[in-house]
Design a protein around this motif. Sequence first.
Motif, PDB file in Angstrom:
ATOM      1  N   GLN A 177      26.613  16.441 -15.588  1.00  0.00           N
ATOM      2  CA  GLN A 177      26.788  17.222 -16.807  1.00  0.00           C
ATOM      3  C   GLN A 177      26.044  18.555 -16.738  1.00  0.00           C
ATOM      4  OE1 GLN A 177      29.365  15.907 -18.027  1.00  0.00           O
ATOM      5  NE2 GLN A 177      28.771  15.254 -20.082  1.00  0.00           N
ATOM      6  N   LEU A 178      24.828  18.522 -16.218  1.00  0.00           N
ATOM      7  CA  LEU A 178      24.037  19.747 -16.126  1.00  0.00           C
ATOM      8  C   LEU A 178      24.665  20.745 -15.156  1.00  0.00           C
ATOM      9  CD1 LEU A 178      20.450  18.208 -16.102  1.00  0.00           C
ATOM     10  CD2 LEU A 178      21.536  19.475 -17.975  1.00  0.00           C
ATOM     11  N   VAL A 179      25.177  20.254 -14.046  1.00  0.00           N
ATOM     12  CA  VAL A 179      25.756  21.130 -13.021  1.00  0.00           C
ATOM     13  C   VAL A 179      27.081  21.740 -13.491  1.00  0.00           C
ATOM     14  CG1 VAL A 179      26.748  21.170 -10.694  1.00  0.00           C
ATOM     15  CG2 VAL A 179      24.582  19.980 -11.111  1.00  0.00           C
ATOM     16  N   PHE A 180      27.912  20.953 -14.147  1.00  0.00           N
ATOM     17  CA  PHE A 180      29.262  21.413 -14.488  1.00  0.00           C
ATOM     18  C   PHE A 180      29.463  21.732 -15.976  1.00  0.00           C
ATOM     19  CE2 PHE A 180      29.826  18.938 -10.557  1.00  0.00           C
ATOM     20  CZ  PHE A 180      30.329  19.950  -9.756  1.00  0.00           C
ATOM     21  N   ALA A 181      28.386  21.902 -16.721  1.00  0.00           N
ATOM     22  CA  ALA A 181      28.498  22.200 -18.156  1.00  0.00           C
ATOM     23  C   ALA A 181      29.241  23.501 -18.413  1.00  0.00           C
ATOM     24  CB  ALA A 181      27.113  22.249 -18.791  1.00  0.00           C
ATOM     25  N   GLY A 182      29.136  24.448 -17.512  1.00  0.00           N
ATOM     26  CA  GLY A 182      29.794  25.740 -17.685  1.00  0.00           C
ATOM     27  C   GLY A 182      31.301  25.634 -17.809  1.00  0.00           C
TER      28      GLY A 182
ATOM     29  N   ASP B 284      38.369  24.351 -14.386  1.00  0.00           N
ATOM     30  CA  ASP B 284      37.614  24.304 -15.640  1.00  0.00           C
ATOM     31  C   ASP B 284      38.203  23.285 -16.605  1.00  0.00           C
ATOM     32  OD1 ASP B 284      35.601  26.097 -14.981  1.00  0.00           O
ATOM     33  OD2 ASP B 284      36.660  27.836 -15.806  1.00  0.00           O
ATOM     34  N   GLN B 285      39.535  23.189 -16.639  1.00  0.00           N
ATOM     35  CA  GLN B 285      40.169  22.192 -17.503  1.00  0.00           C
ATOM     36  C   GLN B 285      39.748  20.781 -17.095  1.00  0.00           C
ATOM     37  OE1 GLN B 285      44.359  23.095 -17.151  1.00  0.00           O
ATOM     38  NE2 GLN B 285      44.370  24.105 -19.160  1.00  0.00           N
ATOM     39  N   ALA B 286      39.824  20.504 -15.789  1.00  0.00           N
ATOM     40  CA  ALA B 286      39.479  19.167 -15.297  1.00  0.00           C
ATOM     41  C   ALA B 286      37.999  18.860 -15.523  1.00  0.00           C
ATOM     42  CB  ALA B 286      39.826  19.045 -13.816  1.00  0.00           C
ATOM     43  N   LEU B 287      37.135  19.819 -15.189  1.00  0.00           N
ATOM     44  CA  LEU B 287      35.696  19.592 -15.356  1.00  0.00           C
ATOM     45  C   LEU B 287      35.303  19.575 -16.826  1.00  0.00           C
ATOM     46  CD1 LEU B 287      34.369  21.690 -12.363  1.00  0.00           C
ATOM     47  CD2 LEU B 287      34.321  19.190 -12.595  1.00  0.00           C
ATOM     48  N   GLY B 288      36.005  20.367 -17.661  1.00  0.00           N
ATOM     49  CA  GLY B 288      35.743  20.334 -19.097  1.00  0.00           C
ATOM     50  C   GLY B 288      36.104  18.990 -19.696  1.00  0.00           C
ATOM     51  N   ALA B 289      37.247  18.453 -19.290  1.00  0.00           N
ATOM     52  CA  ALA B 289      37.642  17.120 -19.749  1.00  0.00           C
ATOM     53  C   ALA B 289      36.663  16.067 -19.239  1.00  0.00           C
ATOM     54  CB  ALA B 289      39.067  16.795 -19.288  1.00  0.00           C
ATOM     55  N   SER B 290      36.229  16.217 -18.000  1.00  0.00           N
ATOM     56  CA  SER B 290      35.236  15.285 -17.442  1.00  0.00           C
ATOM     57  C   SER B 290      33.939  15.346 -18.235  1.00  0.00           C
ATOM     58  CB  SER B 290      34.956  15.607 -15.979  1.00  0.00           C
ATOM     59  OG  SER B 290      36.104  15.422 -15.198  1.00  0.00           O
ATOM     60  N   HIS B 291      33.530  16.567 -18.607  1.00  0.00           N
ATOM     61  CA  HIS B 291      32.304  16.734 -19.387  1.00  0.00           C
ATOM     62  C   HIS B 291      32.386  15.945 -20.693  1.00  0.00           C
ATOM     63  CE1 HIS B 291      28.607  18.938 -20.423  1.00  0.00           C
ATOM     64  NE2 HIS B 291      29.087  18.991 -21.656  1.00  0.00           N
ATOM     65  N   TYR B 292      33.522  16.024 -21.348  1.00  0.00           N
ATOM     66  CA  TYR B 292      33.746  15.297 -22.603  1.00  0.00           C
ATOM     67  C   TYR B 292      33.601  13.787 -22.392  1.00  0.00           C
ATOM     68  CZ  TYR B 292      36.337  13.575 -26.688  1.00  0.00           C
ATOM     69  OH  TYR B 292      36.717  12.911 -27.835  1.00  0.00           O
ATOM     70  N   TRP B 293      34.356  13.252 -21.433  1.00  0.00           N
ATOM     71  CA  TRP B 293      34.379  11.801 -21.232  1.00  0.00           C
ATOM     72  C   TRP B 293      33.079  11.271 -20.636  1.00  0.00           C
ATOM     73  CZ3 TRP B 293      37.421   9.254 -24.108  1.00  0.00           C
ATOM     74  CH2 TRP B 293      38.623   9.820 -24.523  1.00  0.00           C
TER      75      TRP B 293
ATOM     76  N   GLY C 238      30.175  12.561 -21.188  1.00  0.00           N
ATOM     77  CA  GLY C 238      29.229  12.562 -22.304  1.00  0.00           C
ATOM     78  C   GLY C 238      29.341  11.294 -23.138  1.00  0.00           C
ATOM     79  N   ILE C 239      30.569  10.879 -23.403  1.00  0.00           N
ATOM     80  CA  ILE C 239      30.783   9.630 -24.150  1.00  0.00           C
ATOM     81  C   ILE C 239      30.268   8.438 -23.342  1.00  0.00           C
ATOM     82  CG2 ILE C 239      32.561   8.056 -25.040  1.00  0.00           C
ATOM     83  CD1 ILE C 239      34.125  10.607 -25.863  1.00  0.00           C
ATOM     84  N   ALA C 240      30.523   8.448 -22.030  1.00  0.00           N
ATOM     85  CA  ALA C 240      30.043   7.358 -21.173  1.00  0.00           C
ATOM     86  C   ALA C 240      28.514   7.304 -21.177  1.00  0.00           C
ATOM     87  CB  ALA C 240      30.564   7.536 -19.748  1.00  0.00           C
ATOM     88  N   ILE C 241      27.865   8.477 -21.110  1.00  0.00           N
ATOM     89  CA  ILE C 241      26.394   8.509 -21.143  1.00  0.00           C
ATOM     90  C   ILE C 241      25.894   7.891 -22.445  1.00  0.00           C
ATOM     91  CG2 ILE C 241      24.382  10.034 -21.352  1.00  0.00           C
ATOM     92  CD1 ILE C 241      25.789  11.876 -19.283  1.00  0.00           C
ATOM     93  N   LEU C 242      26.485   8.263 -23.555  1.00  0.00           N
ATOM     94  CA  LEU C 242      26.065   7.705 -24.843  1.00  0.00           C
ATOM     95  C   LEU C 242      26.206   6.185 -24.849  1.00  0.00           C
ATOM     96  CD1 LEU C 242      25.065   8.100 -27.741  1.00  0.00           C
ATOM     97  CD2 LEU C 242      27.445   8.509 -28.411  1.00  0.00           C
TER      98      LEU C 242
ATOM     99  N   THR D 107      22.267  14.436 -27.512  1.00  0.00           N
ATOM    100  CA  THR D 107      23.103  15.427 -26.823  1.00  0.00           C
ATOM    101  C   THR D 107      24.591  15.079 -26.856  1.00  0.00           C
ATOM    102  OG1 THR D 107      21.240  16.084 -25.453  1.00  0.00           O
ATOM    103  CG2 THR D 107      23.428  16.692 -24.659  1.00  0.00           C
ATOM    104  N   PRO D 108      25.001  13.863 -26.515  1.00  0.00           N
ATOM    105  CA  PRO D 108      26.437  13.555 -26.608  1.00  0.00           C
ATOM    106  C   PRO D 108      26.961  13.614 -28.044  1.00  0.00           C
ATOM    107  CG  PRO D 108      25.319  11.902 -25.273  1.00  0.00           C
ATOM    108  CD  PRO D 108      24.259  12.756 -25.887  1.00  0.00           C
ATOM    109  N   ILE D 109      26.141  13.196 -29.001  1.00  0.00           N
ATOM    110  CA  ILE D 109      26.575  13.259 -30.400  1.00  0.00           C
ATOM    111  C   ILE D 109      26.767  14.714 -30.816  1.00  0.00           C
ATOM    112  CG2 ILE D 109      25.852  12.833 -32.784  1.00  0.00           C
ATOM    113  CD1 ILE D 109      24.544  10.214 -31.717  1.00  0.00           C
ATOM    114  N   LEU D 110      25.809  15.566 -30.459  1.00  0.00           N
ATOM    115  CA  LEU D 110      25.942  16.994 -30.759  1.00  0.00           C
ATOM    116  C   LEU D 110      27.144  17.599 -30.041  1.00  0.00           C
ATOM    117  CD1 LEU D 110      22.196  18.004 -30.674  1.00  0.00           C
ATOM    118  CD2 LEU D 110      23.715  18.172 -32.659  1.00  0.00           C
ATOM    119  N   GLY D 111      27.393  17.152 -28.813  1.00  0.00           N
ATOM    120  CA  GLY D 111      28.559  17.633 -28.071  1.00  0.00           C
ATOM    121  C   GLY D 111      29.857  17.269 -28.773  1.00  0.00           C
ATOM    122  N   LEU D 112      29.951  16.050 -29.262  1.00  0.00           N
ATOM    123  CA  LEU D 112      31.152  15.639 -29.994  1.00  0.00           C
ATOM    124  C   LEU D 112      31.294  16.438 -31.291  1.00  0.00           C
ATOM    125  CD1 LEU D 112      30.988  11.786 -29.436  1.00  0.00           C
ATOM    126  CD2 LEU D 112      32.753  13.352 -28.589  1.00  0.00           C
ATOM    127  N   LEU D 113      30.190  16.633 -31.988  1.00  0.00           N
ATOM    128  CA  LEU D 113      30.243  17.442 -33.211  1.00  0.00           C
ATOM    129  C   LEU D 113      30.675  18.873 -32.896  1.00  0.00           C
ATOM    130  CD1 LEU D 113      27.016  16.150 -35.010  1.00  0.00           C
ATOM    131  CD2 LEU D 113      29.396  15.765 -35.721  1.00  0.00           C
TER     132      LEU D 113
END
Length: 178
Positions: free
Chosen positions: A39-44, A63-72, A74-78, A122-128
């Motif tokens: 998440q830290l490496v690919f947050a951009g 960016d689309q693929a990594l952005g979608a990965s960032h979303y999912w 984040g949910i997995a981390i939570l 962090t994941p909750i804030l990301g979802l918000l």
Amino acid sequence: MRRKKARQEGNRMGQKSASGYNIAQIVLHWIIAALVVFQLVFAGSMTATVDAAEEGSTPSPADQALGASHYWIGIAILALVLARLGVRLRSGARAPAGSAPNIMQIAARISHFAFYVVLVATPILGLLAFYFGDPYGPIHMLNRPIFIVLIAVHAAAALFHQFWLKDGTLTKMVRPVQ
């Protein structure tokens, strides 16, 4: 048999366990750690995807693929952090290293508490941020440097314990108790 049952009962409700970490605690620790680093490496890429959407343009496929990965991820981390908290409540927390000064034990408690707060928030804030936008996005992004500092301090403390105090703290996070 009696001793094992007493030890198991003593470990409920987050009480200290002198022996070390069980396999679930170790596996969850390292999976969460790897996912947080991702998440830290690919947050951009998530930022680039959101910016492109706001500008009415299309982000790059990467960016689309990594952005979608960032979303999912984040949910997995939570979910994994909540599971880890459940395991911690059931199995107990490892007792502080006996050779560590009291101030280090206090610092360890504070840093672990801070990790759990940031790992949940962090994941909750990301979802918000994803669903509602500002002010959640900037707050979510503030956690990146907090994570980096916490990880650096955590890694330095683990290495200090392992190689200076030689109390086996790092070893206990790679070798489960039986």
